[in-house]
Design an enzyme around this catalytic site. Structure first.
Site, PDB file in Angstrom:
ATOM      1  N   ASP A  70       0.194 -29.359  26.557  1.00 12.72           N
ATOM      2  CA  ASP A  70       0.203 -28.279  27.545  1.00 12.72           C
ATOM      3  C   ASP A  70      -0.299 -26.989  26.904  1.00 12.72           C
ATOM      4  O   ASP A  70      -0.012 -26.703  25.736  1.00 12.72           O
ATOM      5  CB  ASP A  70       1.629 -28.030  28.069  1.00 12.72           C
ATOM      6  CG  ASP A  70       2.225 -29.262  28.737  1.00 12.72           C
ATOM      7  OD1 ASP A  70       1.454 -30.007  29.356  1.00 12.72           O
ATOM      8  OD2 ASP A  70       3.448 -29.463  28.627  1.00 12.72           O
ATOM      9  N   ASP A  76       6.411 -18.918  26.460  1.00  9.18           N
ATOM     10  CA  ASP A  76       6.835 -20.166  25.802  1.00  9.18           C
ATOM     11  C   ASP A  76       7.180 -19.902  24.343  1.00  9.18           C
ATOM     12  O   ASP A  76       8.217 -20.335  23.828  1.00  9.18           O
ATOM     13  CB  ASP A  76       5.706 -21.211  25.829  1.00  9.18           C
ATOM     14  CG  ASP A  76       5.610 -21.960  27.146  1.00  9.18           C
ATOM     15  OD1 ASP A  76       6.662 -22.219  27.738  1.00  9.18           O
ATOM     16  OD2 ASP A  76       4.500 -22.278  27.562  1.00  9.18           O
ATOM     17  N   GLU A  99      10.264 -28.856  22.851  1.00  5.32           N
ATOM     18  CA  GLU A  99       8.968 -29.256  23.393  1.00  5.32           C
ATOM     19  C   GLU A  99       7.829 -28.616  22.616  1.00  5.32           C
ATOM     20  O   GLU A  99       6.736 -29.172  22.511  1.00  5.32           O
ATOM     21  CB  GLU A  99       8.865 -28.842  24.873  1.00  5.32           C
ATOM     22  CG  GLU A  99       7.555 -29.303  25.494  1.00  5.32           C
ATOM     23  CD  GLU A  99       7.232 -28.658  26.824  1.00  5.32           C
ATOM     24  OE1 GLU A  99       6.414 -29.223  27.556  1.00  5.32           O
ATOM     25  OE2 GLU A  99       7.791 -27.593  27.130  1.00  5.32           O
ATOM     26  N   GLU A 100       8.087 -27.441  22.035  1.00  8.10           N
ATOM     27  CA  GLU A 100       7.019 -26.680  21.381  1.00  8.10           C
ATOM     28  C   GLU A 100       6.796 -27.057  19.917  1.00  8.10           C
ATOM     29  O   GLU A 100       5.877 -26.542  19.292  1.00  8.10           O
ATOM     30  CB  GLU A 100       7.330 -25.176  21.468  1.00  8.10           C
ATOM     31  CG  GLU A 100       7.595 -24.658  22.873  1.00  8.10           C
ATOM     32  CD  GLU A 100       6.408 -24.836  23.817  1.00  8.10           C
ATOM     33  OE1 GLU A 100       5.256 -24.837  23.330  1.00  8.10           O
ATOM     34  OE2 GLU A 100       6.643 -25.002  25.028  1.00  8.10           O
ATOM     35  N   ASP A 120      13.909 -27.830  26.221  1.00  4.16           N
ATOM     36  CA  ASP A 120      12.620 -27.326  26.689  1.00  4.16           C
ATOM     37  C   ASP A 120      12.865 -25.852  26.965  1.00  4.16           C
ATOM     38  O   ASP A 120      13.532 -25.509  27.951  1.00  4.16           O
ATOM     39  CB  ASP A 120      12.190 -28.060  27.967  1.00  4.16           C
ATOM     40  CG  ASP A 120      10.813 -27.614  28.465  1.00  4.16           C
ATOM     41  OD1 ASP A 120      10.317 -26.584  27.974  1.00  4.16           O
ATOM     42  OD2 ASP A 120      10.253 -28.289  29.342  1.00  4.16           O
ATOM     43  N   LEU A 122      11.126 -23.344  28.057  1.00  2.00           N
ATOM     44  CA  LEU A 122      10.625 -22.771  29.307  1.00  2.00           C
ATOM     45  C   LEU A 122       9.879 -23.837  30.102  1.00  2.00           C
ATOM     46  O   LEU A 122       8.679 -24.029  29.930  1.00  2.00           O
ATOM     47  CB  LEU A 122       9.728 -21.561  29.025  1.00  2.00           C
ATOM     48  CG  LEU A 122       9.765 -20.455  30.080  1.00  2.00           C
ATOM     49  CD1 LEU A 122      11.180 -19.935  30.291  1.00  2.00           C
ATOM     50  CD2 LEU A 122       8.851 -19.320  29.701  1.00  2.00           C
ATOM     51  N   ASP A 123      10.611 -24.524  30.956  1.00  2.31           N
ATOM     52  CA  ASP A 123      10.030 -25.583  31.779  1.00  2.31           C
ATOM     53  C   ASP A 123       9.284 -24.978  32.964  1.00  2.31           C
ATOM     54  O   ASP A 123       9.752 -24.009  33.566  1.00  2.31           O
ATOM     55  CB  ASP A 123      11.151 -26.492  32.292  1.00  2.31           C
ATOM     56  CG  ASP A 123      10.635 -27.560  33.226  1.00  2.31           C
ATOM     57  OD1 ASP A 123       9.973 -28.493  32.745  1.00  2.31           O
ATOM     58  OD2 ASP A 123      10.885 -27.449  34.443  1.00  2.31           O
ATOM     59  N   GLU A 282      13.849 -33.346  28.829  1.00  2.00           N
ATOM     60  CA  GLU A 282      13.667 -33.131  30.263  1.00  2.00           C
ATOM     61  C   GLU A 282      14.460 -34.174  31.065  1.00  2.00           C
ATOM     62  O   GLU A 282      15.385 -33.834  31.805  1.00  2.00           O
ATOM     63  CB  GLU A 282      12.171 -33.181  30.633  1.00  2.00           C
ATOM     64  CG  GLU A 282      11.404 -31.977  30.110  1.00  2.00           C
ATOM     65  CD  GLU A 282       9.907 -32.045  30.412  1.00  2.00           C
ATOM     66  OE1 GLU A 282       9.308 -30.960  30.584  1.00  2.00           O
ATOM     67  OE2 GLU A 282       9.329 -33.144  30.466  1.00  2.00           O
TER      68      GLU A 282
END
Length: 337
Positions: A70, A76, A99-100, A120, A122-123, A282
């Site tokens: 992404d 983020d 996630e990052e 996560d 910032l979804d 998630e």
């Protein structure tokens, strides 16, 4: 009890709720309370940053791509760093999965505790620039290894979750939280800077009237999905068709599904044969929360919380919502097997 001015003098904050819950748990040390408080501090900071994003030039791309492909937004990066720093400073984590970050984030030895956090930060961040609702998702586990933290500590099935939650940064900032004894909603009161209990033991309706899926990918869907959607739009029994709602921010879509009932779907398709959503930070936390509310979460082939994770950023198909709706969807899956 409230006084005559209408100002509640015995308010249930999230911190108070967690302390009370912790006191009832055998062998509780207060470490989980410490950890949740650190998460809440990070959430308040992110909420503040989200509200100010346009004014302080936090909108737009940071010029990179994260480990799951992404585009990374400036918010983020900020949110991720906030969470990592706050969690490590709580002295209650040994490692975390974000996630990052491609690799496991290991807490410095002098700050380690017994918990693992998968999050996560910032979804739905593709919605930042158009001011649509976004969120944060997290799951907390107890570590299972001794010595140096390893991926094994994070690669636990969702049924082992100790606590999970999501934050919705919408018209208000809301935290949905469960420690395994029901789902509860807390709203941020900006006047006092605390999350206030607004709904206790939230239950999802057995059946809803809304389906939520990105139908732009219908060309790539399995026939069972398209047949199910046709059944919802053109019911043969004379009932009203389902309404369609899709924000593209999972926290927002899932929160609406819990609040109003219905079904949220992000199935596998020809372009994403293993699904798009990530299991650890998630699907597992959301599945845990929805089950706590009496809902169902499945990949179409098995219960989400029973999946044995194989990789930190593993993707899975994801269908979640009211039990009658999800079970009806599964009849279409079985029909096409």
């Amino acid at each position: 009890m409230s006084d005559q001015s209408g100002f509640d003098t015995d308010v249930w904050t999230l911190t108070r709720f967690i302390i009370e819950t912790g006191r009832q748990a055998k062998g509780a040390t207060g470490e989980l309370t410490q950890l949740i408080n650190a998460i809440l501090t990070a959430v308040k900071a992110v909420s503040c940053a989200v509200r100010k994003a346009g004014l302080v030039h936090l909108q737009g791309l940071a010029g990179s791509v994260n480990v799951t492909g992404d585009d990374v937004k400036k918010l983020d990066v900020l949110s991720n760093q906030l969470f990592i720093n706050m969690l490590q400073a709580s002295y209650s984590t040994c490692c975390m999965v974000s996630e990052e970050n491609q690799e496991l984030v290991v807490t410095p030895r002098d700050k380690r505790g017994k918990y693992v956090v998968c999050f996560d930060p910032l979804d739905g961040s593709s919605n930042i620039d158009c001011l649509a609702s976004i969120g944060t998702i997290f799951a907390i586990y107890k570590r299972v290894s001794e010595g140096e933290p390893t991926e094994k500590d994070a690669l636990q099935p969702g049924r082992s979750i100790v606590c999970a939650g999501y934050t919705l940064y919408g018209s208000a900032t809301l935290v949905a939280l469960s420690t395994g004894a029901g789902l509860h909603f807390f709203m941020l009161d900006p006047a006092v800077g605390e999350f206030i209990l607004t709904e206790k033991n939230v239950k999802i309706k057995p059946k809803g009237k809304i389906y939520s899926i990105n139908e732009g990918y219908a060309k790539y869907f399995h026939p069972s999905i398209n047949e199910y959607l046709k059944h919802k739009k053109y019911p043969q029994d004379g009932s009203a068709p389902y309404g369609a709602r899709y924000v593209g921010s999972m926290v927002s879509d899932v929160h609406r599904t819990i609040a109003y009932g219905g079904i949220f779907m992000y199935p596998a398709n020809e372009k994403s044969p293993k699904g798009k959503l990530r299991l650890l930070y998630e699907c597992n936390p959301i599945a845990f929360l929805v089950e706590q509310a009496g809902g169902v979460a499945t990949t179409g082939a098995q219960r989400v919380l029973d999946i044995e994770p194989e990789a930190l950023h593993q993707r899975v198909p994801f269908v979640v919502g009211s039990p009658d709706d999800v079970n009806e969807y599964l009849t279409f899956v079985r029909k096409h097997q």
